[in-house]
Write an enzyme that holds these catalytic residues in place. Structure first.
Site, PDB file in Angstrom:
ATOM      1  N   ARG A 131      -2.739  -3.535  -8.988  1.00  0.00           N
ATOM      2  CA  ARG A 131      -2.140  -4.109 -10.199  1.00  0.00           C
ATOM      3  C   ARG A 131      -2.536  -3.211 -11.358  1.00  0.00           C
ATOM      4  O   ARG A 131      -3.649  -3.294 -11.866  1.00  0.00           O
ATOM      5  CB  ARG A 131      -2.678  -5.538 -10.379  1.00  0.00           C
ATOM      6  CG  ARG A 131      -1.892  -6.385 -11.347  1.00  0.00           C
ATOM      7  CD  ARG A 131      -2.730  -7.578 -11.773  1.00  0.00           C
ATOM      8  NE  ARG A 131      -3.809  -7.160 -12.635  1.00  0.00           N
ATOM      9  CZ  ARG A 131      -5.042  -7.664 -12.629  1.00  0.00           C
ATOM     10  NH1 ARG A 131      -5.377  -8.609 -11.806  1.00  0.00           N
ATOM     11  NH2 ARG A 131      -5.952  -7.220 -13.473  1.00  0.00           N
ATOM     12  N   TYR A 162     -13.304  -5.791 -16.743  1.00  0.00           N
ATOM     13  CA  TYR A 162     -13.826  -5.919 -15.380  1.00  0.00           C
ATOM     14  C   TYR A 162     -13.473  -4.760 -14.433  1.00  0.00           C
ATOM     15  O   TYR A 162     -13.734  -4.833 -13.250  1.00  0.00           O
ATOM     16  CB  TYR A 162     -13.395  -7.258 -14.755  1.00  0.00           C
ATOM     17  CG  TYR A 162     -11.895  -7.521 -14.773  1.00  0.00           C
ATOM     18  CD1 TYR A 162     -11.066  -6.975 -13.800  1.00  0.00           C
ATOM     19  CD2 TYR A 162     -11.319  -8.301 -15.768  1.00  0.00           C
ATOM     20  CE1 TYR A 162      -9.705  -7.222 -13.824  1.00  0.00           C
ATOM     21  CE2 TYR A 162      -9.954  -8.554 -15.789  1.00  0.00           C
ATOM     22  CZ  TYR A 162      -9.152  -8.007 -14.809  1.00  0.00           C
ATOM     23  OH  TYR A 162      -7.809  -8.236 -14.827  1.00  0.00           O
ATOM     24  N   HIS A 205      -3.848  -8.785 -15.576  1.00  0.00           N
ATOM     25  CA  HIS A 205      -3.334  -9.897 -14.760  1.00  0.00           C
ATOM     26  C   HIS A 205      -2.057 -10.489 -15.379  1.00  0.00           C
ATOM     27  O   HIS A 205      -1.055 -10.691 -14.701  1.00  0.00           O
ATOM     28  CB  HIS A 205      -4.424 -10.972 -14.634  1.00  0.00           C
ATOM     29  CG  HIS A 205      -3.970 -12.217 -13.961  1.00  0.00           C
ATOM     30  ND1 HIS A 205      -3.688 -12.270 -12.619  1.00  0.00           N
ATOM     31  CD2 HIS A 205      -3.725 -13.460 -14.453  1.00  0.00           C
ATOM     32  CE1 HIS A 205      -3.297 -13.508 -12.305  1.00  0.00           C
ATOM     33  NE2 HIS A 205      -3.307 -14.234 -13.395  1.00  0.00           N
TER      34      HIS A 205
END
Ligand SMILES: Cc1ncc(C[n+]2csc(CCOP(=O)(O)OP(=O)(O)O)c2C)c(N)n1
Length: 387
Positions: free
Chosen positions: A272, A285, A276
């Site tokens: 990805r 992160y 998100h």
């Protein structure tokens, strides 16, 4: 071949009941390495028209992701989970299906839905917060985008099993993320699919993360494809950024299911590239270096390069695909900039066949509020409108 649990006589096992595995595990084990077609001699054997079609869909899909993300910034779309970097999985999934088949997407699978033919605006209805589904699932044979993780999987199994009982040659293809494999619904769906030999294919798009949680924190399995063995179905592992490879593996699994071979679990390794959703900050992160590695393994560029090397794509073809993408984006922009006409009272429709007293009470309260607004001339202007 399935072998039933056999207690045996115990005569030749020293009194210990005989045991044999009910299914030989070796044929179910996933590919030792992710299947690839791009950069291998297998590419030449693929149908050139299919390859060009995949390319056109990838280019349009990439643009769709960009445009939808822009619409969130303009306040025209509530939320958008971008599938930039995952276009090959989604487009290949749609193109591996026949018209009689069903697709069961998650919220991230907007490209798979539009590649199946659904209007790009109608695909976004749920994400705009307007309605449960903007398209007619029966017309397109596409279930509504599912936000609750993995709930689409038992639905797919149920539909596939029912189709088989009715003698239809329908296959269901269900899409799920790596995070979704941690859900109980994943287990229940795969277990029943295998027990019933239902004509269903599960495609896990392993994009590395469930929001901020990396796969290593969710699963210690050798790969997600290995989980198939425990259910008694074959697992396949494929490079999820190699569109012809994903298409080949899925087509094989779909046809196997159609001809009574039962379900398959396919794990597509992808990434990805964006956050998100527009509400997430991925820099908190993960490392920019990691993202960069995946940006270089880009599904659109990889396919373009493969096609050009074989002389299957000219500059004119590429320009045509880019122009089609711009036309789609302009249309999407224009239609998403007009206000939807919504009837707030529809909130209460289709909840129960017989509304509960509480719902009736809430319905009356909202009706009174809307009437008061409209009498005072402060209404939203949407009352009573169709959707
Ligand atoms: C049943 C359920 N639990 C939690 C959530 C909240 N949630 C939304 S997306 C997400 C992560 C899903 O990750 P993955 O399945 O890998 O799919 P991806 O978003 O990466 O495509 C979570 C936990 C949810 N939507 N549904």
């Amino acid at each position: 071949m399935t072998v039933l649990h056999q207690p045996g006589t115990g005569a030749d096992t020293g009194g210990v009941p005989e045991w044999r595995p009910r299914v030989a595990p070796e044929p179910l084990l996933p590919d030792a390495r992710p299947v690839r077609v791009l950069g291998t001699p297998a590419l030449k054997e693929r149908d050139p028209e299919l390859l060009r079609d995949l390319y056109r869909h990838l280019v349009v899909g990439r643009r769709y992701n960009e445009q939808a993300t822009a619409l969130t910034r303009q306040g025209r779309l509530a939320v958008y989970p971008s599938s930039t970097g995952q276009e090959a999985c989604q487009v290949a999934a749609a193109l591996a299906l026949s018209p009689q088949d069903w697709l069961f997407p998650s919220y991230r699978d907007t490209l798979a839905v539009t590649a199946r033919g659904v209007d790009p605006v109608e695909t976004l209805t749920l994400l705009r917060g307007d309605w449960h589904s903007g398209y007619d699932p029966h017309r397109w044979r596409v279930a509504p985008l599912s936000t609750p993780l993995a709930t689409q999987l038992p639905h797919a199994v149920g539909l596939a099993h029912a189709a088989r009982l009715r003698g239809d040659d329908t296959v269901a293809l269900a899409l799920v993320g790596d995070g979704g494999t941690s859900e109980g619904d994943f287990h229940e769906a795969l277990n029943f699919a295998a027990v019933w030999r239902a004509p269903v294919v599960f495609l896990v798009q392993n994009n590395g993360f469930a929001i901020s949680v990396p796969l290593a924190k969710q699963s210690a399995a050798p790969s997600l494809a290995h989980k198939a063995v425990g259910y008694g179905m074959p697992g396949r592992l494929v490079d999820g950024n190699d569109a012809p490879a994903v298409h080949a593996v899925l087509t094989e699994a779909v046809e196997r299911a159609r001809h009574g071979g039962g379900p398959t679990l396919v794990e597509a390794l992808t990434y990805r590239v964006e956050a998100h959703t527009n509400a997430d900050d991925a820099t908190r992160y993960r490392d920019a270096d990691e993202v960069e590695v995946w940006r270089r393994h880009d599904p659109v560029r990889l396919l373009e390069q493969g096609l050009r090397e074989l002389g299957l794509l000219t500059d004119a073809d590429a320009e045509q695909a880019a122009a089609a993408a711009e036309t789609m984006a302009a249309d999407l922009r224009e239609r998403m900039h007009s206000d939807p006409s919504l009837d707030p009272m529809e909130l209460f429709a289709h909840v129960y066949a017989e509304p509960t007293p509480q719902l009736r009470e809430q319905e009356a309260l909202l009706r009174a509020e809307l009437d008061a607004e409209s009498a005072a001339g402060t209404g939203t202007g949407t009352e009573g409108a169709g959707r």
